[in-house]
Design a protein around this motif. Structure first.
Motif, PDB file in Angstrom:
ATOM      1  N   ARG A  15       0.834  -1.219   0.000  1.00  0.00           N
ATOM      2  CA  ARG A  15       0.000   0.000   0.000  1.00  0.00           C
ATOM      3  C   ARG A  15       0.860   1.257   0.000  1.00  0.00           C
ATOM      4  N   ASP A  16       2.079   1.112  -0.429  1.00  0.00           N
ATOM      5  CA  ASP A  16       3.028   2.228  -0.482  1.00  0.00           C
ATOM      6  C   ASP A  16       2.430   3.400  -1.274  1.00  0.00           C
ATOM      7  N   ALA A  17       2.734   4.641  -0.814  1.00  0.00           N
ATOM      8  CA  ALA A  17       2.198   5.836  -1.487  1.00  0.00           C
ATOM      9  C   ALA A  17       2.665   5.922  -2.942  1.00  0.00           C
ATOM     10  N   LYS A  18       3.840   5.297  -3.241  1.00  0.00           N
ATOM     11  CA  LYS A  18       4.356   5.345  -4.623  1.00  0.00           C
ATOM     12  C   LYS A  18       3.401   4.642  -5.590  1.00  0.00           C
ATOM     13  N   LYS A  46       0.046   4.562  -5.162  1.00  0.00           N
ATOM     14  CA  LYS A  46      -1.248   5.254  -5.175  1.00  0.00           C
ATOM     15  C   LYS A  46      -1.464   6.063  -6.458  1.00  0.00           C
ATOM     16  N   ARG A  47      -0.394   6.750  -6.892  1.00  0.00           N
ATOM     17  CA  ARG A  47      -0.566   7.649  -8.049  1.00  0.00           C
ATOM     18  C   ARG A  47      -0.829   6.882  -9.344  1.00  0.00           C
TER      19      ARG A  47
END
Ligand code: SAM
Length: 442
Positions: free
Chosen positions: A284-287, A289-290
């Protein structure tokens, strides 16, 4: 040619270490050879093969090595060596040792009790019998307990299969095309390949045929946005990048910096410039998400028990614990759920493992489909036909060592349903349809 008698003592020494199962067998063997640099290539090969033979036949060997006065580790080393090179190649044996080996050679292994014949721990033997039935489980176990062949994938960016066959023949190395993987070659012996120009220049990679078929199942095309979610050292990433003809964008995610670092030199050899390795902290890393909802195809080659690779890693069956399978399931479901967010409408998600256990395969997919109504299963049979791969499958891809002469692989193709276009709200019927649609997406 006879082997130097000292090789028995060395095999016994490294075997003692390997059978502690504190690290993978290949790691223990490499460490041992590093600490004993005097061994040449042939001796290393003989010792390593003897250790692997013991791991493959451990139930049978330990049962027979238990009785008598000779130390059991020495007996195991003798058994491993005689299995690999034959009794006659072993120099300096005592009369007792020769008699012991001759006695074991006379055992008809087909008459052993089934679990000893399968050479599997009880929990795994029971799971395989429950899944395949006893006769097929024994057939499977027998093949799992033999060494894997050496398979290559031709890098289509650099060469074609015929060119590579002709180039290998000059070495001289005999190789033949494999039945399922369109770029696959099976090498008939096991020569060292690292120094061949073909290897150094990236025209070939070592990759099991099953792994090649699995990468093909994703159906990645030119110009697409693709994610290899659990890329590791990039075996499948490299195959995907070539299938995309070095166009589009291929993200190679993994949580292990060490594994991703092994991808780098392979990538440099391959000539691919469309691959972007990305170290992520978790699924679920923010990297990630995009990229949500933007990716055409996502491969999840999930961490698993690895039980499909026992031909290469026979220690796994003794190192793996049944409790670990349950822990794996949680991880697999979480990764699949995280990766699914990336898939755009109409895009595809392939869930894959190198496990033979339904718990890590069919079960995870069924659970996913039940909780993700916006995805549907595309039968593997349909995708294989699309890809012109002559394999008879049903819902899922199930490559099995005793049926396909590959490692054990599982894969399911899941498609995110294309969002229906909003209907003009002119009638009660179309308003109802729009409402249904909204419910599905929620
Ligand atoms: C079966 S291996 C992948 C092998 C690789 N695809 C190949 O073809 O060589 C599974 C990989 O998943 C990675 N992994 C484990 N947990 C992960 C997570 N939460 N997100 C992404 N990758 C993960 C492991 O580090 C490991 O490299």
């Amino acid at each position: 040619m006879r082997l130097p008698p000292a090789i028995l003592g060395n095999t016994e020494e490294v075997l003692r270490e390997v059978l502690r199962f504190t690290s993978p067998a290949d790691v223990t063997l490499s460490r041992y050879f590093k600490d004993h640099p005097r061994f040449g290539g042939r001796e290393r090969g003989v010792i390593a093969e003897a250790v692997y033979a013991v791991l493959r036949n451990k139930s049978f060997f330990t049962d027979y090595a238990g009785a008598g006065n000779m130390p059991s580790m020495r007996k195991l080393a003798l058994l491993g060596l005689s299995e690999t090179v034959g009794i006659d190649a072993l120099g300096g044996l005592s009369e007792d040792e020769t008699q012991f080996l001759t006695r074991i050679q006379e055992v008809d292994r087909k008459l052993l009790p089934p679990q000893m014949r399968a050479n599997l721990p009880t929990w795994l033997y029971e799971k395989l019998v429950a899944q395949f039935g006893e006769a097929e489980a024994l057939e499977l176990a027998e093949v799992l307990n033999t060494p894997a062949p050496l398979d290559l994938r031709v890098n289509s960016i650099k060469a074609n299969r015929d060119e590579v066959i002709a180039e290998l023949a000059k070495a001289p190395i005999a190789a033949e095309p494999m039945p399922y993987a369109p770029l696959g070659l099976r090498v008939l012996k096991k020569p060292a390949l690292q120094n061949l120009p073909l290897f150094k220049e990236g025209a070939i990679e070592v990759q099991d045929e099953g792994s090649q078929v699995l990468a093909q199942l994703l159906g990645a095309r030119r110009g697409e946005m693709v994610v290899d979610f659990c890329a590791g050292a990039g075996g499948k990433t490299l195959a995907l990048g070539a299938t995309m003809r070095n166009t589009g964008r291929l993200y190679a995610f993994d949580v292990s910096e060490k594994r991703l670092s092994k991808l780098k030199p392979r990538l440099a050899r391959s000539g691919l410039s469309n691959v972007h390795p990305v170290l992520i902290a978790h699924e679920r890393d923010a990297k990630i998400k995009r990229l949500a909802g933007k990716i055409d195809r996502v491969l999840v080659d999930a961490p698993c028990s690895g039980l499909g690779t026992l031909r290469r890693n026979p220690d796994v069956k003794w190192r793996q614990r049944p409790e670990a399978v349950g822990e794996m399931q949680e991880k697999q479901a979480a990764i699949l759920d995280g990766a699914a967010r990336l898939v755009k409408n109409g895009g595809r998600l392939v869930y894959a493992t190198c496990s033979l256990l339904n718990e890590e395969n069919d079960f995870i997919v069924e659970q996913f489909l039940a909780s993700h109504p916006d995805f549907e299963l595309v039968p593997a049979s349909a995708v294989l036909a699309e890809q012109k791969i002559p394999l008879e499958m049903d819902k899922y891809l199930k490559m099995l060592p005793h049926k396909h002469q590959t490692d054990g692989f599982f894969a399911a193709v899941l498609e995110r349903k294309a969002k229906a276009k909003p209907a003009p709200a002119t009638s009660a019927a179309s308003a109802d349809a729009a409402e249904d649609d909204a419910g599905e997406e929620a």
